[in-house]
Enzyme design. Structure first.
Site, short mmCIF file in Angstrom:
data_model
loop_
_atom_site.label_atom_id
_atom_site.label_comp_id
_atom_site.label_asym_id
_atom_site.label_seq_id
_atom_site.Cartn_x
_atom_site.Cartn_y
_atom_site.Cartn_z
N LYS A 155 -29.92 -14.85 -38.11
CA LYS A 155 -30.12 -14.11 -36.86
C LYS A 155 -28.82 -14.32 -36.11
O LYS A 155 -28.56 -15.37 -35.55
CB LYS A 155 -31.31 -14.71 -36.10
CG LYS A 155 -31.99 -13.76 -35.15
CD LYS A 155 -31.10 -13.23 -34.08
CE LYS A 155 -31.28 -13.92 -32.76
NZ LYS A 155 -30.28 -13.53 -31.73
N GLY A 212 -28.45 -24.69 -30.39
CA GLY A 212 -28.40 -24.01 -29.09
C GLY A 212 -29.11 -24.82 -28.03
O GLY A 212 -29.08 -26.05 -28.04
N GLU A 236 -30.87 -28.34 -33.48
CA GLU A 236 -29.91 -29.27 -32.87
C GLU A 236 -29.66 -28.73 -31.47
O GLU A 236 -29.22 -27.60 -31.31
CB GLU A 236 -28.66 -29.31 -33.74
CG GLU A 236 -27.70 -30.41 -33.38
CD GLU A 236 -26.57 -29.90 -32.56
OE1 GLU A 236 -26.68 -30.01 -31.32
OE2 GLU A 236 -25.60 -29.39 -33.13
N CYS A 273 -21.57 -29.84 -28.33
CA CYS A 273 -22.82 -30.57 -28.13
C CYS A 273 -22.56 -32.06 -27.98
O CYS A 273 -23.42 -32.79 -27.51
CB CYS A 273 -23.80 -30.28 -29.24
SG CYS A 273 -23.04 -30.23 -30.84
P1 NAP Z 1 -29.59 -20.25 -26.80
O1 NAP Z 1 -29.85 -19.54 -25.55
O2 NAP Z 1 -30.49 -21.37 -27.15
O3 NAP Z 1 -29.61 -19.15 -27.97
C1 NAP Z 1 -29.32 -19.49 -29.34
C2 NAP Z 1 -29.98 -18.44 -30.24
O4 NAP Z 1 -31.40 -18.62 -30.19
C3 NAP Z 1 -29.70 -17.01 -29.82
O5 NAP Z 1 -29.58 -16.22 -30.99
C4 NAP Z 1 -30.95 -16.62 -29.04
O6 NAP Z 1 -31.25 -15.24 -29.14
C5 NAP Z 1 -32.03 -17.41 -29.75
N1 NAP Z 1 -33.12 -17.79 -28.87
C6 NAP Z 1 -33.02 -18.46 -27.70
N2 NAP Z 1 -34.23 -18.66 -27.15
C7 NAP Z 1 -35.12 -18.09 -28.00
C8 NAP Z 1 -36.54 -17.94 -27.98
N3 NAP Z 1 -37.28 -18.43 -26.98
N4 NAP Z 1 -37.10 -17.30 -29.00
C9 NAP Z 1 -36.36 -16.79 -30.01
N5 NAP Z 1 -35.03 -16.88 -30.07
C10 NAP Z 1 -34.40 -17.53 -29.09
O7 NAP Z 1 -28.12 -20.83 -26.84
P2 NAP Z 1 -26.71 -20.14 -26.56
O8 NAP Z 1 -26.81 -18.67 -26.41
O9 NAP Z 1 -25.86 -20.66 -27.62
O10 NAP Z 1 -26.25 -20.78 -25.20
C11 NAP Z 1 -27.06 -20.86 -24.08
C12 NAP Z 1 -27.15 -22.29 -23.62
O11 NAP Z 1 -27.52 -23.17 -24.68
C13 NAP Z 1 -25.84 -22.86 -23.13
O12 NAP Z 1 -25.56 -22.52 -21.82
C14 NAP Z 1 -26.04 -24.32 -23.33
O13 NAP Z 1 -26.73 -24.88 -22.24
C15 NAP Z 1 -26.90 -24.43 -24.54
N6 NAP Z 1 -26.17 -24.77 -25.78
C16 NAP Z 1 -26.21 -26.03 -26.22
C17 NAP Z 1 -25.56 -26.36 -27.38
C18 NAP Z 1 -25.61 -27.75 -27.88
O14 NAP Z 1 -25.14 -27.97 -28.96
N7 NAP Z 1 -26.16 -28.67 -27.16
C19 NAP Z 1 -24.85 -25.43 -28.11
C20 NAP Z 1 -24.84 -24.12 -27.64
C21 NAP Z 1 -25.52 -23.82 -26.49
P3 NAP Z 1 -30.65 -14.17 -28.14
O15 NAP Z 1 -29.27 -14.62 -27.77
O16 NAP Z 1 -30.65 -12.93 -28.93
O17 NAP Z 1 -31.56 -14.15 -26.97
#
Ligand code: NAP
Length: 499
Positions: A155, A212, A236, A273
């Site tokens: 995805k 994420g 993770e 992360c």
């Molecule tokens: P994310 O919002 O968790 O999204 C990651 C992936 O998961 C995307 O493809 C997203 O889809 C999908 N997704 C998210 N929530 C979902 C749900 N409830 N159901 C189904 N699919 C879902 O992470 P991100 O876009 O990478 O970044 C957003 C935030 O995540 C950052 O601001 C940061 O706080 C955090 N982050 C943390 C780490 C870490 O390693 N700790 C790494 C990256 C990001 P869509 O985008 O299509 O909605």
């Protein structure tokens, strides 16, 4: 580079088709030899490199990351693919375990039993926004799942969909060139959560890899657990990566440590992360000096671009939430104007007692932000560590003798993290078999596994036993004459001998 590319949201029909093809592909792909899968993985690495600068340009245009990072991450991705290939060529990773029969055993005969790891089935990988190469389309989750013998449906992350498409083309070309079954890999685009949810609930999917946010990872974990057939989600997620400053090190080396940490907190605009978001020390002149140098040094660094508008939006919002809490002092905040999507680095301090009482302060602010907690003594420091959520890493900055003196603090830290570091920085995750990149919840959903390094393959396999099975029909790994020459655990001993 392609311009004006249009990405279409995957339809339910396409999701179903990808899942069915993956399920069909599993029947043959799961039976491919280690050498065949290794050839496939090496071909993926070659195809990625063959895309040359077009791929690098696409990566940079979608992420705002510099060329050096793009090339470095491509090298890391290729290195991951080839290290899994080498693991497959060597072959012992399947943990072949054999107990031969003793039919004369009294009171009951002992049967011949042989066990090895076998693949789970089709895996869904959620591409990470912060590693468009190394933890996305052909990243660590995909490489390890393919090595295990599991077809993969990616995805794609919407914020680097073009990079994802190009890497997916490379994987599919490699699959065709090495005679892998149709459906061994698919890439699906979406800009919302629906496609991911449909994939995770599809009955043909048997496991999920995710990198994420805690919210995203937890939502998918819950959805997978509520299926009629629950499946594992290896997510993770967030981490604030506590760093413990021990007094002697602060006194001997405080300034140098402060300068090093200014670099680590801002590395990659704080979008790792393993970013050090929490620094714990015992109150006093040396800690005050560390805070002063850290704050002075960090604002000297030029702010850099974050990955996408949502990430910087989250950064600003989460930072504001933290700053609105009582008892916080802002020690450094980049004041000059910055270009669009560029993040201002921030250092704040708080008293240990205030931190302990307010769990909002324990939450990740993903970006170049770090909080220094001034503890009144080592008991308070230990108590804070005990009250932290699970973390990917914990770092101890100290003199060697201090490790013994503060052993209960160190023990508390070890209990909350997946990896402990002595006199270093948590950023920079080496890809090697001894690496553990994971940790107690919520840094990951299963602290028994790693998302980085060769052992990440264990997420996609299950142990399987053959009892009294004819030798000629056993997989090569378990046959008497050990045709692959792998190391096996035979009747209680590690050996590569024939039986
Ligand atoms: P994310 O919002 O968790 O999204 C990651 C992936 O998961 C995307 O493809 C997203 O889809 C999908 N997704 C998210 N929530 C979902 C749900 N409830 N159901 C189904 N699919 C879902 O992470 P991100 O876009 O990478 O970044 C957003 C935030 O995540 C950052 O601001 C940061 O706080 C955090 N982050 C943390 C780490 C870490 O390693 N700790 C790494 C990256 C990001 P869509 O985008 O299509 O909605």
């Amino acid at each position: 580079m392609k311009t004006n590319q249009v990405f279409t949201e995957a339809t339910s029909e396409e999701i179903n088709q990808a899942a069915q093809l993956a399920s069909e592909a599993f029947k043959t792909f799961s039976k491919k030899s280690g050498l065949e899968k290794a050839t496939f993985l090496r071909a993926i690495a070659d195809e990625i490199l063959a895309m040359g600068d077009d791929l690098i340009t696409m990566y940079q245009s979608e992420t705002g990351l510099p060329e050096g990072r793009a090339k470095g991450e491509r090298g890391r991705t290729m290195g991951q693919l080839t290290s899994f290939a080498a693991m497959l060529e060597e072959g012992s990773w399947v943990e072949a375990t054999i107990d031969t029969a003793d039919l004369d055993r009294k009171p009951i005969p002992k049967q011949d039993i042989r066990k090895m790891m076998v693949p789970l089935g089709p895996v869904v990988v959620f591409g990470a926004s912060n590693f468009p190469f190394a933890y996305s389309t052909a990243g660590g989750d995909t490489a390890s799942a393919l090595a295990a013998g599991c077809p993969v449906i990616c995805k794609s992350h919407p914020m680097h969909a073009g990079t994802g498409e190009m890497v997916a083309e490379a994987i599919i070309r490699a699959a065709q060139k090495t005679n892998m079954p149709n459906g061994v890999f698919s890439n699906l685009n979406s800009s919302g959560i629906e496609v991911g949810i449909e994939l995770v609930t599809h009955p043909d999917i048997k496991a999920v890899g995710f990198t994420g946010s805690i919210q995203g990872g937890r939502a998918l974990y819950d959805i997978a657990g509520q299926r009629e057939e629950p499946i594992p989600v290896f997510a993770e997620m967030g981490s604030i990566n506590p760093v413990v400053l021990l007094p002697q090190a602060l006194q001997n080396n405080g300034e140098a440590l402060a300068k090093t940490y200014a670099g680590s907190i801002t590395l990659g605009t704080g979008q790792f992360c393993t970013n050090p978001g929490l620094i714990l020390g015992i109150k006093g002149a040396n800690l005050s000096n560390f805070i002063k140098v850290l704050s002075t040094e960090i604002v000297k660094l030029e702010p850099s671009c974050m990955l996408h508008p949502t990430i910087i939006g989250n950064y600003e919002r989460n930072k504001q939430t933290a700053l609105q809490q009582d008892g916080l002092t802002v020690k450094a905040d980049f004041n000059d104007s910055v270009a669009v999507n560029h993040a201002r680095q921030t250092i704040v301090t708080v008293e240990g007692e205030t931190f302990l009482e307010n769990t909002t302060l324990h939450q990740e602010v993903f970006g170049p932000f770090s909080m220094v907690v001034e503890c009144k003594n080592s008991e308070e420091l230990e108590s804070i560590i005990n009250h932290l959520e699970g973390q990917l890493t914990g770092t101890v900055l100290g003199e060697k003798e201090e490790l013994e003196k503060y052993s209960s603090v160190i023990d508390a830290l070890q209990n909350r993290v997946g990896r402990i570091i002595f006199n270093g920085v948590p950023t920079g995750v080496e890809v090697c078999p001894s690496m553990l990149h994971g940790g107690p919840y919520p840094s990951s959903t299963d602290s028994r596994f790693t998302a980085v390094g060769l052992h990440s393959v264990k997420r996609w396999v299950r142990p399987f036993s053959f009892q009294s099975w004819p030798n000629e029909l056993l997989p090569a790994e378990l046959k008497n004459n050990n045709p692959l020459g792998i190391t096996r655990f035979v009747n209680g001993l590690n050996t590569s001998n024939k039986i």
